[in-house]
Design an enzyme around this catalytic site. Structure first.
Site, PDB file in Angstrom:
ATOM      1  N   ARG A 160      39.034  -6.234 -36.051  1.00  0.00           N
ATOM      2  CA  ARG A 160      40.004  -6.781 -37.016  1.00  0.00           C
ATOM      3  C   ARG A 160      40.926  -5.678 -37.555  1.00  0.00           C
ATOM      4  O   ARG A 160      41.240  -5.623 -38.743  1.00  0.00           O
ATOM      5  CB  ARG A 160      39.290  -7.453 -38.196  1.00  0.00           C
ATOM      6  CG  ARG A 160      38.481  -8.671 -37.848  1.00  0.00           C
ATOM      7  CD  ARG A 160      39.364  -9.823 -37.389  1.00  0.00           C
ATOM      8  NE  ARG A 160      38.601 -11.038 -37.236  1.00  0.00           N
ATOM      9  CZ  ARG A 160      37.860 -11.333 -36.162  1.00  0.00           C
ATOM     10  NH1 ARG A 160      37.830 -10.502 -35.132  1.00  0.00           N
ATOM     11  NH2 ARG A 160      37.197 -12.471 -36.112  1.00  0.00           N
ATOM     12  N   SER A 235      38.037 -16.426 -41.733  1.00  0.00           N
ATOM     13  CA  SER A 235      37.094 -15.522 -42.413  1.00  0.00           C
ATOM     14  C   SER A 235      37.829 -14.748 -43.505  1.00  0.00           C
ATOM     15  O   SER A 235      38.828 -14.099 -43.219  1.00  0.00           O
ATOM     16  CB  SER A 235      36.518 -14.518 -41.422  1.00  0.00           C
ATOM     17  OG  SER A 235      35.890 -15.187 -40.370  1.00  0.00           O
ATOM     18  N   GLU A 330      39.320  -9.420 -45.474  1.00  0.00           N
ATOM     19  CA  GLU A 330      40.049  -9.389 -44.201  1.00  0.00           C
ATOM     20  C   GLU A 330      41.457  -9.928 -44.417  1.00  0.00           C
ATOM     21  O   GLU A 330      42.402  -9.537 -43.740  1.00  0.00           O
ATOM     22  CB  GLU A 330      39.287 -10.279 -43.202  1.00  0.00           C
ATOM     23  CG  GLU A 330      39.617  -9.991 -41.774  1.00  0.00           C
ATOM     24  CD  GLU A 330      39.668 -11.237 -40.935  1.00  0.00           C
ATOM     25  OE1 GLU A 330      40.789 -11.719 -40.691  1.00  0.00           O
ATOM     26  OE2 GLU A 330      38.602 -11.728 -40.537  1.00  0.00           O
TER      27      GLU A 330
HETATM   28  N1  EPU Z   1      25.874 -17.649 -41.019  1.00  0.00           N
HETATM   29  C1  EPU Z   1      25.101 -18.079 -42.078  1.00  0.00           C
HETATM   30  N2  EPU Z   1      25.738 -18.749 -43.072  1.00  0.00           N
HETATM   31  C2  EPU Z   1      27.063 -19.004 -43.068  1.00  0.00           C
HETATM   32  C3  EPU Z   1      27.840 -18.554 -41.984  1.00  0.00           C
HETATM   33  C4  EPU Z   1      27.217 -17.874 -40.963  1.00  0.00           C
HETATM   34  O1  EPU Z   1      23.911 -17.868 -42.130  1.00  0.00           O
HETATM   35  O2  EPU Z   1      27.559 -19.640 -44.005  1.00  0.00           O
HETATM   36  C5  EPU Z   1      25.195 -16.980 -39.883  1.00  0.00           C
HETATM   37  C6  EPU Z   1      25.196 -17.874 -38.656  1.00  0.00           C
HETATM   38  O3  EPU Z   1      24.112 -18.746 -38.650  1.00  0.00           O
HETATM   39  C7  EPU Z   1      25.121 -16.883 -37.520  1.00  0.00           C
HETATM   40  C8  EPU Z   1      25.890 -15.676 -38.071  1.00  0.00           C
HETATM   41  O4  EPU Z   1      25.920 -15.838 -39.476  1.00  0.00           O
HETATM   42  O5  EPU Z   1      23.793 -16.507 -37.289  1.00  0.00           O
HETATM   43  C9  EPU Z   1      27.273 -15.548 -37.479  1.00  0.00           C
HETATM   44  O6  EPU Z   1      28.047 -16.695 -37.777  1.00  0.00           O
HETATM   45  P1  EPU Z   1      29.278 -17.159 -36.840  1.00  0.00           P
HETATM   46  O7  EPU Z   1      28.816 -17.314 -35.450  1.00  0.00           O
HETATM   47  O8  EPU Z   1      29.920 -18.317 -37.494  1.00  0.00           O
HETATM   48  O9  EPU Z   1      30.254 -15.934 -36.801  1.00  0.00           O
HETATM   49  P2  EPU Z   1      30.755 -14.928 -37.952  1.00  0.00           P
HETATM   50  O10 EPU Z   1      30.229 -13.583 -37.641  1.00  0.00           O
HETATM   51  O11 EPU Z   1      30.492 -15.485 -39.305  1.00  0.00           O
HETATM   52  C10 EPU Z   1      32.883 -14.156 -36.659  1.00  0.00           C
HETATM   53  C11 EPU Z   1      34.357 -14.034 -36.901  1.00  0.00           C
HETATM   54  C12 EPU Z   1      35.035 -15.404 -36.749  1.00  0.00           C
HETATM   55  C13 EPU Z   1      34.771 -15.929 -35.352  1.00  0.00           C
HETATM   56  C14 EPU Z   1      33.250 -16.018 -35.140  1.00  0.00           C
HETATM   57  C15 EPU Z   1      32.887 -16.431 -33.738  1.00  0.00           C
HETATM   58  C16 EPU Z   1      34.615 -12.176 -38.471  1.00  0.00           C
HETATM   59  C17 EPU Z   1      34.950 -11.764 -39.849  1.00  0.00           C
HETATM   60  N3  EPU Z   1      34.596 -13.501 -38.236  1.00  0.00           N
HETATM   61  O12 EPU Z   1      32.336 -14.956 -37.690  1.00  0.00           O
HETATM   62  O13 EPU Z   1      36.427 -15.200 -36.893  1.00  0.00           O
HETATM   63  O14 EPU Z   1      35.363 -17.196 -35.166  1.00  0.00           O
HETATM   64  O15 EPU Z   1      32.650 -14.709 -35.378  1.00  0.00           O
HETATM   65  O16 EPU Z   1      33.122 -15.378 -32.860  1.00  0.00           O
HETATM   66  O17 EPU Z   1      34.395 -11.337 -37.602  1.00  0.00           O
HETATM   67  C18 EPU Z   1      38.236 -15.175 -38.451  1.00  0.00           C
HETATM   68  O18 EPU Z   1      38.315 -13.957 -38.261  1.00  0.00           O
HETATM   69  O19 EPU Z   1      39.029 -15.779 -39.220  1.00  0.00           O
HETATM   70  C19 EPU Z   1      37.188 -15.935 -37.784  1.00  0.00           C
HETATM   71  C20 EPU Z   1      36.983 -17.226 -38.036  1.00  0.00           C
END
Ligand code: EPU
Length: 334
Positions: A160, A235, A330
């Protein structure tokens, strides 16, 4: 060149924050852009408005980068170079690639925003970042009005992050991005848990780029709020990276904590941290943390930027107190 005075920015930012712009200049050609820059005013650059939180009216003249056009500029047996102007909608560009069977951006389906802003924060999802397909980023240098071309390595891409958020911040207006995509032997990436499950459900053993895109569209639609219905900027925070010691300490108390192992450090999902602090699905006036993904702060209708910012700060303080981790925003705050 269309110039509007005193207009609402509500429909120009995906958070749907209703602030006013004193002067709104529609940029539809690079020549126009270079011409207006001669006035040397302090401009506010606006693209898709998908990664910003507006907390007050914008007094500086806004340059709305609305440059359109997608064109194949070079084609080889297995790869193709595509030039895309900054004002093209990101997801529409992904769909165009799918229609032409050009691979590389399918994992980035449905990300809000424009092509021109995609390199700034190096948008990423499901194991792919836009830097993996960017060949060059073309821009106009604000000070000199010269056209400058950044090759991929000059963009200093990171998680990012890019040169456009650091050294080059405020100095350039991205006008065009050149992508290098595949025509055959697409490098499919679908090991990410949720995509794999989705493809298995459909019994797709040899998925196409369209299958991957469809799976991602389904996952995103189920999990992430549609900015056209509930204002948001994806995010709100970055996933924090902590060293091994800190990670082990937190893990000892939270056995089920998800994490991504990096070379030496660990990335912890900010959404999980926020959920543990009790914010998930909770509403605070006109704002809140989304019910399916706590990392996404939302505008339930009439939130002000300040309301959202106050919630973000409250979340930061709570996570800091509970886990000793600093969450970095972010989204850009204006
Ligand atoms: N999780 C929770 N609670 C929540 C949200 C997530 O426990 O409320 C846990 C999920 O269960 C999972 C882990 O956190 O085990 C990761 O969650 P997720 O797969 O949704 O991905 P993320 O790391 O929260 C990142 C990116 C997203 C992207 C997804 C999928 C960042 C800041 N965000 O989210 O990007 O879509 O991975 O690759 O890196 C964005 O940047 O706007 C964005 C949506």
């Amino acid at each position: 060149m269309k110039i509007q005075k005193n207009i609402s920015l509500k429909k120009y930012n995906t958070f749907g924050i209703d602030v006013m712009a004193s002067e709104f200049i529609h940029i539809t050609s690079v020549v126009n852009l270079q011409k207006i820059l001669r006035e040397k005013r302090n401009y506010f650059i606006l693209g898709g408005g998908s990664n910003m939180l507006l907390t007050s009216n914008i007094k500086n003249p806004i340059l709305y980068v609305n440059l359109k056009g997608i064109e194949v500029i070079n084609e080889y047996q297995s790869t193709v170079y595509v030039s895309v102007n900054a004002g093209e909608n990101w997801h529409q560009f992904v769909l165009w690639c799918l229609r032409n069977n050009f691979g590389g951006v399918e994992n980035l389906s449905l990300i809000p925003g424009n092509v021109g802003t995609s390199p700034i924060q190096n948008i990423g999802a499901y194991g792919v970042e836009v830097k993996d397909t960017i060949h060059r980023v073309n821009a106009v240098e604000i000070k000199t009005r010269k056209i400058v071309s950044f090759k991929n390595s000059a963009c200093e891409f990171g998680y990012r992050n890019s040169i456009f958020k650091n050294k080059a911040k405020g100095k350039y207006i991205i006008t065009n991005v050149i992508f290098k995509l595949t025509k055959i032997k697409h490098q499919l990436k679908y090991s990410y848990g949720a995509i794999k499950t989705e493809l298995e459900k459909k019994q797709l053993k040899k998925p196409s780029i369209i299958d991957i895109s469809n799976a991602i569209i389904k996952i995103r639609t189920e999990k992430l709020p549609d900015p056209n219905k509930i204002g948001n900027s994806g995010s709100f925070f970055k996933n924090p990276v902590v060293n091994r010691n800190t990670f082990l300490k937190i893990q000892a108390k939270n056995k089920t904590m998800p994490f991504y192992k990096m070379e030496t450090n660990y990335k912890i999902p900010a959404g999980w941290l926020i959920e543990q602090c009790g914010f998930k699905g909770k509403r605070f006036g006109n704002t809140g943390a989304h019910k399916n993904q706590a990392l996404v702060l939302v505008n339930y209708g009439n939130a002000t930027g300040i309301e959202v910012l106050n919630l973000a700060k409250k979340i930061q303080e709570t996570v800091q107190k509970k886990f000793g981790i600093t969450l970095e925003m972010e989204v850009n705050i204006f």
